[in-house]
Design an enzyme around this catalytic site. Structure first.
Site, PDB file in Angstrom:
ATOM      1  N   SER A 154       0.881  -1.182   0.000  1.00  0.00           N
ATOM      2  CA  SER A 154       0.000   0.000   0.000  1.00  0.00           C
ATOM      3  C   SER A 154       0.911   1.221   0.000  1.00  0.00           C
ATOM      4  O   SER A 154       2.099   1.101   0.328  1.00  0.00           O
ATOM      5  CB  SER A 154      -0.838  -0.030   1.279  1.00  0.00           C
ATOM      6  OG  SER A 154      -1.357   1.247   1.571  1.00  0.00           O
ATOM      7  N   TYR A 167      -2.057  -1.373  10.449  1.00  0.00           N
ATOM      8  CA  TYR A 167      -2.027  -1.520   8.982  1.00  0.00           C
ATOM      9  C   TYR A 167      -0.705  -0.977   8.424  1.00  0.00           C
ATOM     10  O   TYR A 167      -0.036  -1.637   7.628  1.00  0.00           O
ATOM     11  CB  TYR A 167      -3.222  -0.778   8.393  1.00  0.00           C
ATOM     12  CG  TYR A 167      -3.427  -0.958   6.908  1.00  0.00           C
ATOM     13  CD1 TYR A 167      -4.046  -2.090   6.400  1.00  0.00           C
ATOM     14  CD2 TYR A 167      -3.023   0.029   6.002  1.00  0.00           C
ATOM     15  CE1 TYR A 167      -4.254  -2.254   5.028  1.00  0.00           C
ATOM     16  CE2 TYR A 167      -3.228  -0.123   4.635  1.00  0.00           C
ATOM     17  CZ  TYR A 167      -3.848  -1.260   4.151  1.00  0.00           C
ATOM     18  OH  TYR A 167      -4.051  -1.406   2.800  1.00  0.00           O
TER      19      TYR A 167
END
Ligand code: NAD
Length: 272
Positions: A154, A167
Site C-alpha cells: 500500500s 495496517y
C-alpha cells in the site's frame, strides 16, 4: 510442444497455461487480479476464506472463457495455505508460476485506544500471511527455477496515516519481507515485487469511510475528498484495471532486473 504450437496458432495470452494463485480473491483487488490473470490465459487458483465469494470469482472467470478453481485458504494458517497450494498445483500442471499475497484487513483506531488483539489480527493477516504464503510458494518455485511473487502492499508501506498503526506497520513490514525474499530467491530465478496502491474503492475502503468520519469528526464526504482523494491528479480512486495491468507486468517481466521493487499507483498523491 503444445505451448509452442499455441503461441503460433492463436494469441494465447501473456500467462498462457501458467499457474497463478491469488489470496483473498473473493472480492476487491484480489478478484480483479484473478480476472486479469485469467484473461491472459493463466490457470487461476482463487483462494480465501469465503467459498461462496470464491466461487463467484471462478464463475466470472469461466464466463469470460478462462480457467479457474477455488480453494479455501486462511493466510494466517500454515496448514490451510499448504492444502490450498497443493490443491491448485495438483490440478494445474504441478507448478506455481505466480503467487499474489493480497489478503488483507483494516482496523481503524488511535494508538491510545488500540487493543493488542486488533493489532495482532492485522499483523497476522498481512505480515504473517505474506511470510507463510511466501514460504509455501517458494517450495514450488525454487525447484522449477522460476516464479514471481507479488505483494499487495500500500502507499502505507512507505507513509503513515493517523488511526492506522497496525495496517501501516504491517504494510511497512511487507516491504522489508519482499526485499529480503528478492535477495534470497534470485538464486532460484524467482522474483519478488510489491504493488503499493493508494485508495481503491473496494469493500475494505468502503467500510472505513464511516469509521474514519467518526474518529476524525468530519463527514463521510470529507473523508473521501480530504483524506482519501487529496492531492490526486484527477480526484479519482485507483482503478482495479490499473492494478491488474501492474500485476501482469510484474508477473511477466522476463528477468531479475526488476525484483525487490515496489511500484506506487497513487494518481500522483504520493511520490518517493
Ligand atoms: P477486500 O476487503 O475487498 O479484500 C480483502 C480480501 O482478503 C477479502 O476477500 C477477505 O476475505 C480476504 N481476507 C481477509 N483475511 C483473510 C485471511 N485470513 N485469509 C484469507 N483471506 C483473507 O479489500 P481490498 O481493498 O481488495 O484489499 C486487498 C488488498 O489490497 C489488501 O491487502 C489491502 O490492504 C490492499 N490495499 C487496498 C487498498 C484500497 O484502497 N482498497 C489500497 C492499498 C492496498
Amino acid at each position: 510442444m503444445q505451448r509452442f504450437f499455441s503461441t503460433i496458432t492463436k494469441n494465447p495470452g501473456r500467462l498462457f497455461q501458467q499457474t497463478v494463485i491469488v489470496t483473498g480473491s473473493g472480492s476487491g483487488i484480489g478478484r480483479a487480479l484473478a480476472l486479469g490473470f485469467a484473461k491472459e490465459g493463466a490457470n487461476v487458483g482463487v483462494t480465501g476464506r469465503t467459498i461462496k465469494a470464491l466461487d463467484e470469482t471462478v464463475e466470472m472467470i469461466k464466463k469470460q472463457g478462462g480457467n479457474a478453481m477455488s480453494a479455501f485458504m486462511d493466510v494466517t494458517n500454515e496448514k490451510s495455505i499448504k492444502e490450498a497450494v497443493d490443491k491448485v498445483t495438483d490440478k494445474y500442471n504441478d507448478r506455481l508460476d505466480v503467487m499474489v499475497m493480497n489478503a488483507g484487513i483494516q482496523h481503524i483506531d488511535p494508538i491510545h485506544k488500540l487493543d493488542q488483539k486488533d493489532w495482532r489480527k492485522v499483523l497476522s493477516v498481512h505480515l504473517d500471511g505474506s511470510f507463510l504464503c511466501t514460504k509455501e510458494a517458494v517450495k514450488k518455485m525454487y525447484p522449477q527455477k522460476s516464479g514471481s511473487l507479488i505483494y499487495i502492499g500500500s502507499v502505507h508501506s512507505k507513509r503513515a496515516s493517523k488511526l492506522k498503526a497496525p495496517y501501516c506497520s504491517a504494510k511497512h513490514g511487507m516491504l522489508g519481507l519482499a526485499r529480503v525474499v528478492a535477495k534470497e530467491a534470485a538464486e532460484y530465478n524467482v522474483k519478488a515485487n510489491l504493488i503499493l496502491p493508494g485508495y481503491v474503492f473496494t469493500p475494505l475502503v468502503e467500510k472505513q469511510i464511516p469509521e474514519q468520519a467518526k474518529e476524525l469528526g468530519i463527514s463521510e464526504k470529507e473523508v473521501i475528498e480530504k483524506v482519501m482523494l487529496q492531492d490526486r491528479f484527477n480526484s479519482s480512486f485507483i482503478s482495479l484495471n490499473d492494478l491488474s495491468e501492474i500485476a501482469i507486468f510484474f508477473a511477466t517481466f522476463p528477468s531479475l532486473a526488476i525484483s525487490g521493487q515496489s511500484l506506487i499507483a497513487s494518481h500522483g498523491s504520493f511520490f518517493v
